[in-house]
Design an enzyme around this catalytic site. Structure first.
Site, short mmCIF file in Angstrom:
data_model
loop_
_atom_site.label_atom_id
_atom_site.label_comp_id
_atom_site.label_asym_id
_atom_site.label_seq_id
_atom_site.Cartn_x
_atom_site.Cartn_y
_atom_site.Cartn_z
N GLY A 12 0.78 -1.24 0.00
CA GLY A 12 0.00 0.00 0.00
C GLY A 12 0.80 1.27 0.00
N CYS A 59 -11.15 2.40 -30.12
CA CYS A 59 -12.47 2.88 -30.52
C CYS A 59 -13.36 2.96 -29.29
CB CYS A 59 -13.07 1.96 -31.56
SG CYS A 59 -12.20 2.12 -33.10
N GLU A 60 -13.01 3.83 -28.39
CA GLU A 60 -13.81 4.03 -27.18
C GLU A 60 -13.43 5.40 -26.63
OE1 GLU A 60 -14.48 0.67 -24.71
OE2 GLU A 60 -14.85 1.91 -22.95
N1 LLP Z 1 -0.66 -7.09 -0.75
C1 LLP Z 1 -1.91 -7.37 -1.12
C2 LLP Z 1 -2.63 -8.43 -0.41
C3 LLP Z 1 -2.52 -6.66 -2.17
O1 LLP Z 1 -3.77 -6.93 -2.53
C4 LLP Z 1 -1.78 -5.67 -2.85
C5 LLP Z 1 -2.36 -4.92 -3.96
C6 LLP Z 1 -0.46 -5.43 -2.42
C7 LLP Z 1 0.07 -6.15 -1.36
C8 LLP Z 1 0.42 -4.41 -3.06
O2 LLP Z 1 -0.10 -3.14 -2.95
P1 LLP Z 1 0.81 -1.88 -3.36
O3 LLP Z 1 2.01 -1.87 -2.48
O4 LLP Z 1 1.20 -2.07 -4.78
O5 LLP Z 1 -0.07 -0.71 -3.19
N2 LLP Z 1 -4.38 -1.69 -9.83
C9 LLP Z 1 -4.33 -0.71 -8.75
C10 LLP Z 1 -3.72 -1.29 -7.51
C11 LLP Z 1 -4.38 -2.55 -7.03
C12 LLP Z 1 -3.66 -3.18 -5.87
C13 LLP Z 1 -4.15 -4.54 -5.58
N3 LLP Z 1 -3.52 -5.14 -4.45
C14 LLP Z 1 -3.60 0.52 -9.24
O6 LLP Z 1 -3.20 0.57 -10.39
O7 LLP Z 1 -3.45 1.48 -8.49
#
Ligand code: LLP
Length: 426
Positions: free
Chosen positions: A229, A342-343
């Site tokens: 996160g 095309c969107e």
């Molecule tokens: N751990 C778990 C259980 C997770 O579900 C995630 C991300 C992470 C770690 C890593 O999170 P990070 O450090 O990358 O914030 N597609 C979205 C982000 C989706 C994250 C899903 N889970 C975006 O492009 O912002």
């Protein structure tokens, strides 16, 4: 807290290599990753006992291999992500577990795989405990707890609270411990991940929630995971998160637990975006420059098939122009940057809700390159074949050398597996 980088609107190099040369050699659209940046980000996190990289952020084998060689462990969320990690030469099991399967469900393949390979499992639902316990009684597991609150850069990336499907609801802990005990599963790890792209204020609240849950589970707990996160600075003026302060909070939590349990408690962090986000650039070519009354558009050869974050979350990515002829000093114009699909939502300069916004960028013409920065995390991995566009190539720049780590998808690969049925009725 140090300030994030500024991305000049004219950019001629990525990781020390000429953008024009990269585009000429590998074609566009093209993802380029800077290996040094990834390694640096892993080093930033060295105060934590283990960095468990959330492979979903960028799962190219070369990136996983790089992270493995620099001591990173893996968080995998599907059977095939596990298989990617294995292909990048991660061992399935060990102490600490080189890879952990973190999910809210098992599908048939992931359940078979974790059992056969002895992969540590982080259970995000009571059903997972039952399904695993019936097949693999007596093993050690981690529980992913939803502490009842969450936060992310978008509502779609908030993974805590009662509207989130993720994790075991904190008030169901006793029931889940009883389920685990029924199968002789030892709960050795606890994990909380409240969302992606959150901030220190929200992340800090997790420590207290973790401490409470860990004391309830008791002395069997050998490790705690702070989840991922961690935000990165996408916009000018944003700062890096104060990692030292964040670590201090978790370390204090861990030390109190160690004192209560009388044995060491390992502290893991599980970032994806922080490790790879800033390392990636999406190199595109401007293919049309057109005006719709007062609006000037640069239409490039990458779309949301390559980078979905703007259309999904209204995410902001810095952009620069790399002039094809290398010329500098161009006046700035306010433009809307879109792709070929095309969107109408295929716009990179949009805010959450789909509102199109303009961005000051240097004047450019067809053939100039446009670089979209900070696309290493959730860039390529969220791409699709929409409009029958091929998946873009990926290049990893390591010690000044550009390595093609995925070639552009071929038409035969796109249609592989499709069939036209035999028609006997014609
Ligand atoms: N751990 C778990 C259980 C997770 O579900 C995630 C991300 C992470 C770690 C890593 O999170 P990070 O450090 O990358 O914030 N597609 C979205 C982000 C989706 C994250 C899903 N889970 C975006 O492009 O912002």
């Amino acid at each position: 807290m140090s300030k994030g980088p500024t991305y000049p609107t004219l950019c001629t190099e990525i990781a020390g290599l000429a953008v024009v040369e990269l585009a000429r050699r590998f074609g566009t659209p093209l993802f380029v990753y800077d290996a040094d940046r990834i390694v640096q980000r892993l080093r930033d996190l060295a105060a934590f006992d283990h960095v468990r990289y959330a492979a979903k952020a960028c799962s190219n084998l070369a990136v996983l291999d790089l992270i493995r060689r620099h001591g990173g462990l893996v968080d995998a969320v599907s059977a095939w992500e596990i298989r990617r990690a294995l292909a990048a030469r991660y061992s399935p099991s060990g102490d600490p577990p080189p890879m952990v399967y973190t999910a809210d469900i098992f599908d048939a393949e992931s359940l078979d795989l974790v059992i056969q390979q002895g992969i540590h499992v982080n259970c995000g639902s009571p059903d997972m405990i039952d399904q695993y316990g019936r097949r693999a009684p007596g093993r050690a597991i981690t529980l992913r707890i939803n502490p009842g609150f969450g936060h992310g850069h978008s509502r779609k990336t908030n993974t805590g609270g009662e509207s989130s499907k993720h994790g075991i609801w904190h008030e169901q802990l006793d029931d889940c411990l009883a389920r685990a005990a029924r199968y002789g599963l030892a709960v050795t790890g606890l994990h909380m991940h409240i969302g992606s792209g959150t901030d220190l204020e929200h992340l800090a609240q997790v420590c207290g929630a973790m401490e409470k849950v860990a004391l309830q589970v008791g002395g069997g707990v050998r490790y705690i995971s702070a989840g991922g996160g961690l935000p990165i600075p996408y916009r000018e003026g944003e700062s890096y998160i104060d990692l030292a302060a964040y670590h201090r909070l978790w370390d204090a939590t861990r030390k109190r637990l160690q004192a209560a349990f009388g044995h060491p408690v390992r502290l893991e962090i599980e970032p994806g975006r922080y490790v790879v986000g800033e390392s990636g650039s999406l190199v595109t070519e401007i293919r049309a420059v057109k005006r719709q009354r007062d609006n000037l558009f640069y239409l490039v050869d990458a779309g949301f098939n390559n980078l979905a974050r703007p259309i999904l979350y209204g995410a902001y990515h810095p952009m620069s122009i790399a002039p094809a002829d290398g010329s500098g000093d161009r006046p700035a114009v306010d433009v809307i940057v879109g792709g070929p699909l095309c969107e109408s939502g295929d716009i990179f300069t949009q805010e959450e809700g789909g509102f199109v916004v303009k961005r000051p960028l240097p004047q450019a013409t067809v053939g100039d390159l446009l670089v979209i920065h900070c696309t290493g995390a959730y860039g390529f991995v969220m791409s699709s074949n929409y409009n029958s566009k091929p998946l873009a190539p990926e290049v990893l720049v390591h010690r000044g050398v550009a390595h093609l780590v995925r070639r552009r998808q071929r038409f035969e690969e796109l249609i592989a597996g499709e069939q036209i049925p035999d028609r006997q009725d014609e």
